[in-house]
Write a protein that holds these residues in place. Structure first.
Motif, short mmCIF file in Angstrom:
data_model
loop_
_atom_site.label_atom_id
_atom_site.label_comp_id
_atom_site.label_asym_id
_atom_site.label_seq_id
_atom_site.Cartn_x
_atom_site.Cartn_y
_atom_site.Cartn_z
N TYR A 73 6.61 -2.93 -3.29
CA TYR A 73 5.30 -2.42 -2.87
C TYR A 73 4.88 -3.16 -1.61
CZ TYR A 73 4.98 -0.49 -7.63
OH TYR A 73 5.20 0.18 -8.79
N ASP A 74 4.94 -2.49 -0.49
CA ASP A 74 4.58 -3.12 0.78
C ASP A 74 4.23 -2.02 1.79
OD1 ASP A 74 7.01 -2.00 1.43
OD2 ASP A 74 8.06 -3.90 1.63
N GLY A 75 4.22 -2.36 3.05
CA GLY A 75 3.92 -1.37 4.08
C GLY A 75 2.55 -1.57 4.68
N PRO A 76 2.30 -0.92 5.82
CA PRO A 76 1.09 -1.16 6.60
C PRO A 76 -0.18 -0.48 6.06
CG PRO A 76 2.44 0.47 7.69
CD PRO A 76 3.24 -0.01 6.51
N VAL A 77 -0.02 0.55 5.24
CA VAL A 77 -1.22 1.25 4.75
C VAL A 77 -1.77 0.50 3.55
CG1 VAL A 77 -2.14 3.43 3.90
CG2 VAL A 77 -0.25 3.42 5.54
N SER A 121 -4.33 -0.18 0.27
CA SER A 121 -4.85 0.60 -0.85
C SER A 121 -6.31 0.97 -0.65
CB SER A 121 -4.72 -0.20 -2.15
OG SER A 121 -5.36 0.49 -3.20
N ASP A 122 -6.64 2.18 -1.06
CA ASP A 122 -8.04 2.61 -1.05
C ASP A 122 -8.85 1.82 -2.08
OD1 ASP A 122 -6.32 3.94 -2.88
OD2 ASP A 122 -7.91 5.38 -3.33
N LEU A 123 -8.18 1.20 -3.02
CA LEU A 123 -8.88 0.50 -4.10
C LEU A 123 -9.06 -0.98 -3.81
CD1 LEU A 123 -6.96 2.26 -6.97
CD2 LEU A 123 -9.29 2.73 -6.22
N ASP A 124 -8.19 -1.54 -2.97
CA ASP A 124 -8.30 -2.94 -2.61
C ASP A 124 -7.50 -3.16 -1.33
OD1 ASP A 124 -7.99 -5.68 -2.22
OD2 ASP A 124 -7.99 -6.07 -4.37
N PRO A 125 -8.20 -3.47 -0.23
CA PRO A 125 -7.52 -3.60 1.06
C PRO A 125 -6.55 -4.77 1.11
CG PRO A 125 -9.83 -4.21 1.23
CD PRO A 125 -9.65 -3.63 -0.14
N SER A 126 -6.57 -5.63 0.11
CA SER A 126 -5.60 -6.73 0.10
C SER A 126 -4.26 -6.31 -0.46
CB SER A 126 -6.15 -7.92 -0.70
OG SER A 126 -6.12 -7.63 -2.08
N LEU A 127 -4.19 -5.09 -0.97
CA LEU A 127 -2.94 -4.56 -1.54
C LEU A 127 -2.41 -3.44 -0.68
CD1 LEU A 127 -3.35 -3.99 -5.37
CD2 LEU A 127 -1.92 -5.66 -4.22
N PRO A 128 -1.10 -3.30 -0.64
CA PRO A 128 -0.54 -2.10 0.00
C PRO A 128 -0.84 -0.86 -0.84
CG PRO A 128 1.21 -3.39 -1.02
CD PRO A 128 -0.06 -4.19 -1.16
N MET A 129 -1.01 0.22 -0.16
CA MET A 129 -1.24 1.49 -0.84
C MET A 129 -0.13 1.80 -1.85
SD MET A 129 -3.06 4.23 -1.22
CE MET A 129 -4.09 4.69 0.17
N GLU A 130 1.07 1.38 -1.52
CA GLU A 130 2.19 1.68 -2.42
C GLU A 130 1.99 1.16 -3.84
OE1 GLU A 130 6.03 2.01 0.61
OE2 GLU A 130 5.84 0.29 -0.73
N ALA A 131 1.24 0.08 -3.97
CA ALA A 131 1.06 -0.53 -5.29
C ALA A 131 0.19 0.31 -6.22
CB ALA A 131 0.45 -1.92 -5.14
N THR A 132 -0.67 1.14 -5.64
CA THR A 132 -1.62 1.87 -6.49
C THR A 132 -1.50 3.38 -6.40
OG1 THR A 132 -3.35 1.86 -4.79
CG2 THR A 132 -3.33 0.01 -6.35
N ALA A 133 -0.86 3.90 -5.40
CA ALA A 133 -0.82 5.36 -5.22
C ALA A 133 -0.03 6.03 -6.35
CB ALA A 133 -0.18 5.70 -3.88
N PRO A 134 -0.41 7.24 -6.70
CA PRO A 134 0.34 7.97 -7.73
C PRO A 134 1.78 8.26 -7.28
CG PRO A 134 -1.80 9.01 -7.33
CD PRO A 134 -1.59 7.98 -6.25
N ALA A 135 2.72 8.07 -8.21
CA ALA A 135 4.13 8.38 -7.95
C ALA A 135 4.54 9.68 -8.61
CB ALA A 135 5.02 7.25 -8.45
N GLY A 136 3.89 9.99 -9.72
CA GLY A 136 4.23 11.19 -10.46
C GLY A 136 3.03 11.68 -11.24
N CYS A 137 3.02 12.99 -11.49
CA CYS A 137 1.83 13.59 -12.08
C CYS A 137 2.21 14.87 -12.80
CB CYS A 137 0.83 13.90 -10.96
SG CYS A 137 -0.71 14.67 -11.50
N GLY A 138 1.61 15.10 -13.96
CA GLY A 138 1.85 16.35 -14.67
C GLY A 138 0.72 16.67 -15.64
N THR A 139 0.25 17.89 -15.61
CA THR A 139 -0.75 18.33 -16.58
C THR A 139 -0.13 18.41 -17.97
OG1 THR A 139 -1.91 19.63 -14.92
CG2 THR A 139 -2.29 20.24 -17.22
N VAL A 140 -0.85 17.90 -18.95
CA VAL A 140 -0.41 18.01 -20.34
C VAL A 140 -0.87 19.38 -20.86
CG1 VAL A 140 -0.50 17.03 -22.65
CG2 VAL A 140 -0.61 15.52 -20.65
N ARG A 141 0.08 20.28 -20.96
CA ARG A 141 -0.25 21.64 -21.41
C ARG A 141 -0.14 21.72 -22.92
NH1 ARG A 141 -0.83 24.11 -16.85
NH2 ARG A 141 0.36 23.45 -15.03
#
Ligand SMILES: [Cu+2]
Length: 233
Positions: free
Chosen positions: A202-206, A208-228
């Motif tokens: 988890y690194d990179g220049p962008v 996190s929207d949740l904590d600027p001390s963290l890279p976005m990669e640490a918190t961004a969604p990687a996968g998603c699916g509706t439970v049908r």
């Protein structure tokens, strides 16, 4: 590379904030949906009851698809009886040996965002940008202990994806709002943590929207699916 205490502290804070929001949001939204789903043509007796949980059982199924250019994919089943949920997830293509927070979100559209949700054009669909689609955390799919929204980012209790794979099976008790969401098809399974730049961490220049001390990669969604809700009985 982000490891250890920085990750834990930040993720814990995220979890606490999301948890508080989830409790407020879910309480207002979910009973109405359960009511719509289960009281058609009722005589009115008990229609105003606060209990939103249908007594029957529901088998839910989710296809987990990638977000943020991850290679993540997977399938999940949620077998709900009362407030007991038997949750199974097999997921692949995740960041190896990195913690992946996983939740049921609910109370919004019951859908997953696409890349078009990246409204600030920073290259990531952030947690905030996904929120209008999948809503707040209602259940934390931890490996042990508490599963409430308060454990949303108790990162020491989430899978770490050896070889990029997660095989998860746990029977948990979900709260009434989460149960109602699963029955209504409004629950969305989200797995967090991406390696968009392929560095292996988890690194990179962008940031996190949740904590600027963290890279976005640490918190961004990687996968998603509706439970049908495939089956109700
Ligand atoms: Cu989540």
């Amino acid at each position: 590379m982000i490891r250890g205490d920085h990750t834990v502290n930040t993720l814990t804070r995220i979890g606490a904030a999301a948890g508080a929001a989830a409790l407020l949001g879910a309480g207002a939204a979910m009973p109405a949906q359960a009511h719509d789903g289960h009281h058609h043509g009722g005589s009115g007796a008990g229609a105003g009851a606060a209990v939103a949980v249908h007594p029957g059982s529901t088998l839910g199924f989710a296809k987990v698809r990638e977000l943020n250019g991850s290679d993540a994919w997977g399938v999940a089943t949620v077998h709900l009886k009362g407030q007991k949920a038997d949750v199974r997830l097999s997921a692949f293509g995740l960041v190896r040996n990195a913690p992946h927070a996983m939740h049921f979100h609910a109370g919004a559209r019951g859908t997953c965002p696409t890349g078009a949700a990246d409204s600030n054009d920073d290259g990531f669909v952030s947690v905030s940008e996904g929120h209008p689609f999948y809503g707040d955390i209602v259940t934390s799919l931890t490996t042990s202990g508490d599963t409430s929204p308060a454990s949303g980012l108790a990162i020491d209790r989430f899978p770490t994806a050896p070889r990029g794979r997660i095989t998860y099976h746990r029977t948990i008790t979900v709260d009434p709002a989460a149960a109602a969401a699963i029955r209504a098809g409004n629950a969305v399974l989200v797995v967090h943590g991406v390696d968009k730049n392929g560095s292996g961490a988890y690194d990179g220049p962008v940031v996190s929207d949740l904590d600027p001390s963290l890279p976005m990669e640490a918190t961004a969604p990687a996968g998603c699916g509706t439970v049908r809700a495939l089956l109700r009985y």
